[in-house]
Every structure is written in structure tokens, then in C-alpha cells.
Design a protein around this motif. Structure first.
Motif, PDB file in Angstrom:
ATOM      1  N   GLN A   1      -3.135  -3.362 -11.469  1.00 43.58           N
ATOM      2  CA  GLN A   1      -4.502  -3.790 -10.444  1.00 43.58           C
ATOM      3  C   GLN A   1      -4.636  -2.357  -9.855  1.00 43.58           C
ATOM      4  O   GLN A   1      -3.545  -1.880  -9.737  1.00 43.58           O
ATOM      5  N   GLN A   2      -5.436  -1.657  -9.349  1.00 47.38           N
ATOM      6  CA  GLN A   2      -5.806  -0.428  -8.382  1.00 47.38           C
ATOM      7  C   GLN A   2      -4.790  -0.730  -7.253  1.00 47.38           C
ATOM      8  O   GLN A   2      -5.165  -2.310  -6.815  1.00 47.38           O
ATOM      9  N   LEU A   3      -4.071  -0.064  -6.390  1.00 48.26           N
ATOM     10  CA  LEU A   3      -4.005  -0.098  -5.537  1.00 48.26           C
ATOM     11  C   LEU A   3      -3.996   0.800  -4.549  1.00 48.26           C
ATOM     12  O   LEU A   3      -3.586   2.467  -4.869  1.00 48.26           O
ATOM     13  N   PHE A   4      -4.094   0.889  -3.373  1.00 48.55           N
ATOM     14  CA  PHE A   4      -4.350   1.720  -2.357  1.00 48.55           C
ATOM     15  C   PHE A   4      -3.181   1.171  -1.198  1.00 48.55           C
ATOM     16  O   PHE A   4      -2.837   0.720  -0.706  1.00 48.55           O
ATOM     17  N   ILE A   5      -2.366   2.451  -1.284  1.00 47.72           N
ATOM     18  CA  ILE A   5      -1.225   2.457  -0.108  1.00 47.72           C
ATOM     19  C   ILE A   5      -1.444   3.199   0.614  1.00 47.72           C
ATOM     20  O   ILE A   5      -0.576   4.655   0.143  1.00 47.72           O
ATOM     21  N   PRO A   6      -1.710   2.969   1.487  1.00 46.89           N
ATOM     22  CA  PRO A   6      -1.130   4.383   2.011  1.00 46.89           C
ATOM     23  C   PRO A   6       0.464   4.167   3.073  1.00 46.89           C
ATOM     24  O   PRO A   6       0.813   3.479   3.490  1.00 46.89           O
ATOM     25  N   VAL A   7       0.471   5.382   2.991  1.00 52.16           N
ATOM     26  CA  VAL A   7       2.926   5.828   3.271  1.00 52.16           C
ATOM     27  C   VAL A   7       1.854   6.715   4.581  1.00 52.16           C
ATOM     28  O   VAL A   7       1.615   7.309   4.691  1.00 52.16           O
ATOM     29  N   VAL A   8       3.224   5.985   5.585  1.00 55.72           N
ATOM     30  CA  VAL A   8       3.277   6.567   7.066  1.00 55.72           C
ATOM     31  C   VAL A   8       4.373   7.060   7.125  1.00 55.72           C
ATOM     32  O   VAL A   8       5.417   6.578   6.960  1.00 55.72           O
ATOM     33  N   PHE A   9       4.624   8.122   7.066  1.00 59.14           N
ATOM     34  CA  PHE A   9       5.186   8.759   7.973  1.00 59.14           C
ATOM     35  C   PHE A   9       5.938   9.114   9.294  1.00 59.14           C
ATOM     36  O   PHE A   9       4.685   9.309   9.988  1.00 59.14           O
ATOM     37  N   GLU A  10       7.120   9.357  10.536  1.00 53.74           N
ATOM     38  CA  GLU A  10       6.345   8.715  11.219  1.00 53.74           C
ATOM     39  C   GLU A  10       7.635   9.783  11.905  1.00 53.74           C
ATOM     40  O   GLU A  10       8.884   9.686  11.306  1.00 53.74           O
ATOM     41  N   GLN A  11       8.246  10.973  12.828  1.00 50.60           N
ATOM     42  CA  GLN A  11       9.301  11.623  13.793  1.00 50.60           C
ATOM     43  C   GLN A  11       9.908  11.985  11.959  1.00 50.60           C
ATOM     44  O   GLN A  11      10.994  12.586  12.926  1.00 50.60           O
ATOM     45  N   ILE A  12       9.675  12.498  10.988  1.00 54.80           N
ATOM     46  CA  ILE A  12      10.396  13.282   9.935  1.00 54.80           C
ATOM     47  C   ILE A  12      10.812  14.245  10.696  1.00 54.80           C
ATOM     48  O   ILE A  12       9.998  15.029  11.146  1.00 54.80           O
ATOM     49  N   ASN A  13      12.439  14.714  10.561  1.00 56.66           N
ATOM     50  CA  ASN A  13      12.794  16.161  10.602  1.00 56.66           C
ATOM     51  C   ASN A  13      12.537  17.018  10.400  1.00 56.66           C
ATOM     52  O   ASN A  13      13.589  17.274   9.164  1.00 56.66           O
TER      53      ASN A  13
END
Length: 767
Positions: free
Chosen positions: A608-620
Motif C-alpha cells: 500500500q502507499q505509505l507516507f513516512i515522515p523521517v525526522v532528523f535531529e541534531q545531525i552533526n
């Protein structure tokens, strides 16, 4: 054969004690027929049990007597003479001194005996011939009724010889009266036997007897005579006979049986029988695949039985009431494909029970299209209830080994199998193990109850081998099913309870536990290191379900390396349509470049179609650059943002993802020598080159898109300054980049790949 079954015993029991009396009476009748008073002959005949007699003499002289016909009517069994108070012994009877006046030749051309005493066997008709020459006495009797037979008795000194020819037997006997030594030999002619369950062809067994017969015995009855016998009696079938068991098998056989007799008591017996099957059960089609090319060529078998007894010769009831008969059985089977089976077992035969006690040799070699399997059983013990087979009890140990499985993915894999099974009360309990190449071991405990419900507890353990040749062997197997998968180390363990309804063939694996530890692998161009996975699971023909699964990854690398990663999830995989698998992510933690990455903790279904918000935090960004260090560019600082991934029709896209710098910003240095040469005297671009050589940015933001063609579009905005350029004047930079992401990742992997395998695969794709 009424004569030899009944008459032989009747004569022995009733006439042997009075052989001398009857014989002398007959001779007396002949020699005195014309000279002695009729009344005296009648008295002697009556004493011998003869109520009526008649005689017709053809010739009468001192040397020869020929009687055309002698008829006797026996009204009662002949009795020993009553003139002596002590009955004669066997030795005395056989060495009776004959009167000197007896003629040398006496012939009775036709002897006819009837009357109540012989009614059980029928009238006797015979021709008798008596000869006395040089201390040798010979009596020949040719019987015509009730059976045809020829008997010759010779006596010379202390030796008595007897020969007997009959349709049933051809034999000879020799007896030394002074010592009691007795020997006999002959051949029986047994007719074919047919019963409802099978048949036995006609046989001609040989019979021998060696021993002693006490001459001091008073032979007043057959039991008394047999009680004086001590001998070894042997019966052997040397010409193969044919035995057939209906619908099961047909075999040729030879046999030998020996009885040890002491004083009329059978103290021991030995039986040996062997043969070769000439027909055996037809295996129903279709055969299992490994056996389709099998053709049995020879089946040899052997039975051996020996035991001590204490049974009188005539006590048939005691003989058949014997508690058990120990038997050793051996079977050898050979096939056209070098398959062999050899079985040696001890059997105990009871009236209703067969006991198999095998602790010797049971070995087999089974050649199939999958390889040659060597089978042996160190123990096989069973108690078989002949009338109620389901009440059988059995205990068996079995080992099956092969040096190589002749099956493409498993070729060159040695396999060892062991099994210990116990069957009782219509229930089966079995423990076993299967070892593959010393690296994979499967152990099980299996029970089958009276309701045909199977329950098996399985435990599997696998450890990636250290030896290079063993690794290559397993890698070939992995490539057969997953060509892009490379395994370099790791361990795995699994356990489950398998439940099967043997009547409906329905099955399910329950209470499963899976544990994968310390696995390093490569799939295509993705490398996973220090991978651990544990999960309870269930399995049935329709679904594989993982519940409370826990995943730990040391790192995952494809262009860049991120990790460690931890996740908890459940999964439901339809085995018929695995693309409809559903995974529910319940908890996770992804460490990447000094920061973290997070996904929605939700259900994921790949069809099925998926909406996946990938959250990046404090990427050095400094950590990112350190993975692929460069002498022309350096950057530090941190960014955060979100990439909205869209999964649809097996494609992944990103629509308006963004990343922005985390306050207070960061530092960027670029070696601008190449840029200066490229821009020449353009003042603006020369200023830009100078700014980037020591740029402090306060703001960094980017917009990211990724399309179906694999292109990534990056819009980058920078705001900052270079304190060494124009007194640190603020500079705003807008940069737009468009790149083939797959090619970019391949380039990064080629520049600093941790694996030769990945490098080679990328080079193959690039070329």
C-alpha cells in the motif's frame, strides 16, 4: 500315511515287546505244519493273540520252506510269553538264539493279517523272506498294504542293521547290541503343503541320528524304548525349497535342525534356516522421489534358534507350551543402486508375542538420487502382540549419515541424523538430532498420542564456521536462495513446538523463539554489522507472525554508515502473498552522525502507499564529513529537519523535505584554489571564493526533493560571514544542486568502501 503315523507307533507299542514270541510262533507254525499236532499250534497261536489262521505250503524241506499264503486274524495285541516272569530286555530280544533246526530259507509269498488288533491301520499284506547264512540272519519284508514299503533286517553277531524304503522315507539304521551304539540316516519325502496364508513346496530333507540305545531296556512300550535313547538327531534341507506367504513374499530356503536327546528327553535344539527371496511386496506408486530409481535385486535372510529344553519325545503338548523360542534373524538387501541392508536381531517367540532384542548389527546403505546414506541401529527392542498389533511396544535407536547430499544447494554437505524412538500403548515418543556440516544442529522431542495428534518440540542452532572451505560451502547454499546476500559471521537459534493433526494434515508451529546474534552481512551494496534479532513467533501454512520482536544493529552502511539502531516491532507475513506483509513499529532509536533519526511508530504494509515522515535531529555535519574526509572541504555544525518519504508502487520519493541548521550555526572551509583559477578576474566570484575559505554560517536551510527517476534536487541557502573578507560583511548564498542519488552513493562507496564485495558490485553496475 496312516501306516507310518499310526501303524508305526502301534506296532512299536504293542508288538515290539513280543517280537521274539510272534516270530518264533510263526516259524514254529511253518516248520511243524505237517508234523506237529494241530491243537498244539492253536495253543501257541492263541498265546500270540492269533484267534484264527490258515496256511498253504508250497514247498517244505530241511533247508527251505516256501509258503504260498499265510493268513492271521489278531483279536488282541500280541503279548510277551508268559513262561518267564521277567520280560526280556532289548539286547536279549535282539540276540535271541535261534533253534538249529530252523531252515536256512523261509519265504512267505503272501502274508495277510487282519482283525481287531490292526483295525486302526487296516489289514496288512506283505511278502516275507527269511535267510540264515554264515551267522547272518536276514529278514526281508515287502509290504503292499496298508502302505507300500520294503524292510530289510540283518543280524550278525551283535550287529543289527535295518533299511526301510517307502514313499515317505528312505533310511538305514545300525545298532550294536553289546554297546548300545545306534546310528541312522535317511531322506524324507515330504509333500507340498498349502494353507490359506501360504504354501511350502515338496521337500526331501536328510535325517541323521547318532547316539546310544540302552540294550538293558525292557521294550514293553514305546515310551520305555524311547527313554533308553540318547542321541544327536539332525534334519537338513539342502535342496532349496520354496515357501510362499500370500501377497507378501516368496523365498527359497534351506534349513538344518538338531536335537540333543538324553534318556528320551530333548535337552536342547538348534535350528538354522536361510534363503533368498524370489518375490517381495510391490511398493505402491508413486514412490518417494529418492527411491524412484531403486530396484531390489537380492534379499537374503537367515534365522538361527538355539535353546535348552526338558521335553519328553512324545510330550507334544509340553513342547508347544514352551514359554518362548529365542531366534536370531539376519536380513541382507541389495539393490541396483548400491543400496544394502543388513539386520541381525535376537527374537523370542511366545504363543501370542514376538520379542525382538537387537543390540548387534543393523546396518544399511541406501543409494538415492540425493546421495548415499549409511544407516545403522545400535539397538532395536520390540514386543509385538501377534493378535493385537497396536498393543506392540518398541524401542529403537537409529543413526543415518551421508558424506555428501547430492542436491544442488546442499551439495558436499555432510549430514548426520540420530533417533531414539519408543512406542507403547499406541503412543510414540522420539528424541533425535540432525547435524549438517557440524555447523547446524536440529534437536527434537516428538510425541504422537492415541488420537493421532503429533507434538514436536524443536531446537535449532547455527554458528557460522571459521574454516574457509566450510564458509564457501554455506555461501554457495545462501547464493542459491539469495544471490545478493553475503554472510561473514554470526549465530542463530530457533525453537518451536510443532503440532500436527495426522488425520487432517493440519499443522502449526507455536511458542516459537528466534534469536540471531552478532551477524555481519552484505545484501547487494548494503552492509549490516553486529546485527541481533530476537522474537517470539508462530507459523502455520498461511502466516508467519513475529510478536515483540527486538532488533539491534551495530551499523548499516550504504554510502554513509549510521547506527547503532534499536527497534521493537511485530510482523504478520502471509506466506502465499508476502508483499502484503504488515509490520507494526512500536519503539525505535536510530543514532546517526552524532544525532538521531526517527520514524512514525505505526503499521507499515508494503503493498500500500505509505507516507513516512523521517525526522532528523541534531545531525552533526562534522561527523558526516569524517566518514568521507576531504582535504578540500570541511564543515561542522548540526542540522535538524524532516524528509517526507512516499512509498508507492515499489518506488520511494521525497516531496519538499527540509533541513536547517541548529543555532548557533557552524563553520565551513573550502579550498578555493580551483575556483579562483576557473573564475579568472571576475571580482564577484573571486570574492565568493575568498568568503568560502573561512565561512561562519548562522543560518543553513535546505529543501530536498527526490523523484521517481532517482534524481535528488537540493536547494541550499546559507547566511554568514568571513571575518577576513570585507570586515566580516554578511553574505547570503543560494545554491541549487541536482544529482543522480544512486550514482552519488556509488561514488561515495567506491571512494571509501569498507568491503571489497560492495566495491566489486558497484564497479559491475557502473561498467
Amino acid at each position: 500315511m496312516k501306516w507310518w503315523r499310526l501303524g508305526g507307533r502301534l506296532i512299536a507299542t504293542r508288538f515290539l515287546p513280543a517280537i521274539g514270541s510272534v516270530l518264533l510262533t510263526l516259524l514254529l507254525i511253518v516248520s511243524t505244519a505237517a508234523a506237529v499236532a494241530y491243537i498244539y499250534v492253536n495253543q501257541r497261536a492263541a498265546a500270540a493273540g492269533i484267534s484264527d489262521w490258515s496256511i498253504r505250503v508250497a514247498e517244505l524241506s530241511q533247508q527251505r520252506v516256501i509258503i504260498d499264503q499265510l493268513s492271521l486274524t489278531l483279536t488282541q495285541p500280541a503279548q510277551a510269553g508268559t513262561t518267564s516272569t521277567q520280560p526280556p530286555t532289548l539286547g536279549a530280544l535282539l540276540t535271541t538264539k535261534l533253534p538249529t533246526w530252523l531252515p536256512q530259507h523261509i519265504t512267505i509269498r503272501s502274508l495277510h493279517i487282519n482283525g481287531p488288533a490292526v483295525s486302526a491301520i487296516g489289514a496288512i499284506t506283505a511278502r516275507l523272506q527269511w535267510t540264515q547264512e554264515q551267522q547272518q540272519v536276514t529278514l526281508k519284508a515287502n509290504l503292499n498294504a496298508p502302505e507300500k514299503a520294503a524292510i530289510v533286517i540283518k543280524r550278525q553277531g551283535n550287529s543289527v542293521d535295518l533299511s526301510l524304503k517307502h514313499d515317505f522315507i528312505d533310511s538305514s539304521l545300525s545298532y550294536q547290541v553289546d554297546t548300545g551304539a545306534l546310528s541312522a540316516g535317511g531322506q524324507l519325502s515330504l509333500p507340498a503343503i498349502a494353507v490359506d496364508t501360504g504354501s511350502l513346496s515338496a521337500t526331501r530333507p536328510n535325517v541323521t541320528l547318532t547316539g546310544t540305545l540302552n540294550p538293558d531296556t525292557v521294550p514293553d512300550s514305546l515310551p520305555a524304548l524311547l527313554s533308553a535313547l540318547s542321541a544327536q538327531v539332525s534334519l537338513s534341507v539342502t535342496e532349496p525349497a520354496t515357501i510362499s506367504v500370500n501377497t507378501i513374499a516368496t523365498s527359497e530356503l534351506t534349513a538344518n535342525a538338531t536335537l540333543t536327546i538324553e534318556d528320551g528327553i530333548v535337552h536342547a535344539y538348534t535350528l538354522t534356516s536361510q534363503g533368498q527371496l524370489t518375490a517381495w511386496p510391490i511398493v505402491p506408486e508413486p514412490l518417494p522421489a529418492p527411491m524412484q530409481q531403486q530396484t531390489i535385486e537380492r534379499v537374503n535372510w537367515q534365522l538361527y534358534s538355539r535353546d535348552e529344553l526338558s521335553v519328553a519325545l512324545l510330550d507334544h503338548q509340553q513342547l508347544f507350551a514352551k514359554a518362548h523360542w529365542p531366534v536370531t534373524a539376519a536380513v541382507q538387501i541389495e539393490s541396483n543402486a548400491d543400496s544394502q541392508l543388513q539386520l541381525d536381531a535376537d527374537l523370542k517367540v511366545f504363543p501370542e508375542t514376538l520379542i525382538i532384542d537387537h543390540n548387534g548389527t543393523l546396518s544399511a546403505q541406501l543409494a538415492t538420487e540425493f546421495g548415499i546414506f549409511k544407516i545403522n541401529s545400535p539397538a532395536l527392542n520390540a514386543t509385538i502382540n501377534i493378535k493385537q498389533p497396536l498393543a506392540t511396544q518398541a524401542d529403537v535407536k537409529l543413526n543415518i549419515d551421508t558424506d555428501s547430499v547430492n542436491l544442488t544447494p546442499f551439495r558436499d554437505f555432510p549430514v548426520k541424523t540420530s533417533l531414539h524412538a519408543h512406542y507403547a500403548n499406541q503412543q510414540l515418543n522420539a528424541d533425535g538430532a540432525i547435524t549438517v556440516a557440524n555447523d547446524l544442529t536440529l534437536r527434537h522431542n516428538t510425541q504422537v498420542d492415541t488420537q493421532q495428534q503429533l507434538r514436536s518440540q524443536w531446537q535449532a542452532d547455527f554458528s557460522w564456521p571459521d574454516a574457509a572451505n566450510a564458509q564457501r560451502r554455506w555461501q554457495r547454499l545462501i547464493h542459491h536462495y539469495a544471490p545478493l546476500l553475503e554472510l561473514s559471521k554470526g549465530k542463530a537459534a530457533a525453537s518451536a513446538t510443532l503440532e500436527v493433526d495426522l488425520t487432517t494434515q493440519q499443522w502449526a508451529a507455536k511458542q516459537g523463539e528466534l534469536a540471531i546474534t552478532d551477524v555481519d552481512l552484505i545484501y547487494d551494496t548494503v552492509a549490516l554489522a553486529a546485527t541481533d534479532l530476537s522474537s517470539p513467533f508462530t507459523l502455520n501454512p498461511k502466516h508467519l507472525q513475529l510478536s515483540a520482536a527486538t532488533l539491534n544493529l551495530g551499523s548499516i552502511q550504504q554510502g554513509f554508515a549510521i547506527g547503532p539502531i534499536q527497534a521493537s516491532f511485530t510482523a504478520d507475513v502471509p506466506l502465499q502473498q508476502p508483499t502484503q506483509a504488515v509490520m507494526v513499529l512500536s519503539q525505535h532509536q536510530i543514532n546517526a552522525f552524532g544525532g538521531s533519526v526517527s520514524l512514525p511508530e505505526q503499521a507499515y504494509r508494503m503493498d500500500q502507499q505509505l507516507f513516512i515522515p523521517v525526522v532528523f535531529e541534531q545531525i552533526n555535519l562534522g561527523e558526516l564529513m569524517r566518514q568521507y574526509p576531504s582535504d578540500r572541504i570541511d564543515i561542522d555544525g548540526k542540522v535538524s529537519g524532516t524528509l517526507p518519504l512516499v512509498w508507492h508502487s515499489n518506488q520511494l520519493t521525497v516531496d519538499k523535505g527540509y533541513l536547517s541548521a541548529v543555532a548557533p550555526g557552524g563553520h565551513l572551509t573550502v579550498d578555493s584554489s580551483a575556483l579562483r583559477s576557473a573564475v579568472g578576474s571576475n571580482p564577484s566570484l573571486r570574492t565568493l571564493a575568498s568568503v568560502l575559505e573561512n565561512f561562519y554560517y548562522e543560518e543553513l536551510s535546505s529543501e530536498i526533493d527526490y523523484d521517481e527517476k532517482g534524481n535528488v534536487i537540493l536547494g541550499l541557502r546559507l547566511k554568514g560571514y568571513n571575518p577576513e573578507v570585507e570586515n566580516g560583511r554578511e553574505v547570503n548564498l543560494n545554491i541549487r544542486l541536482e544529482e543522480d542519488l544512486a550514482a552519488l552513493i556509488k561514488g561515495l562507496q567506491l571512494s571509501n568502501s569498507v568491503s571489497d564485495t560492495i566495491r566489486k558490485r558497484i564497479q559491475q553496475k557502473v561498467n
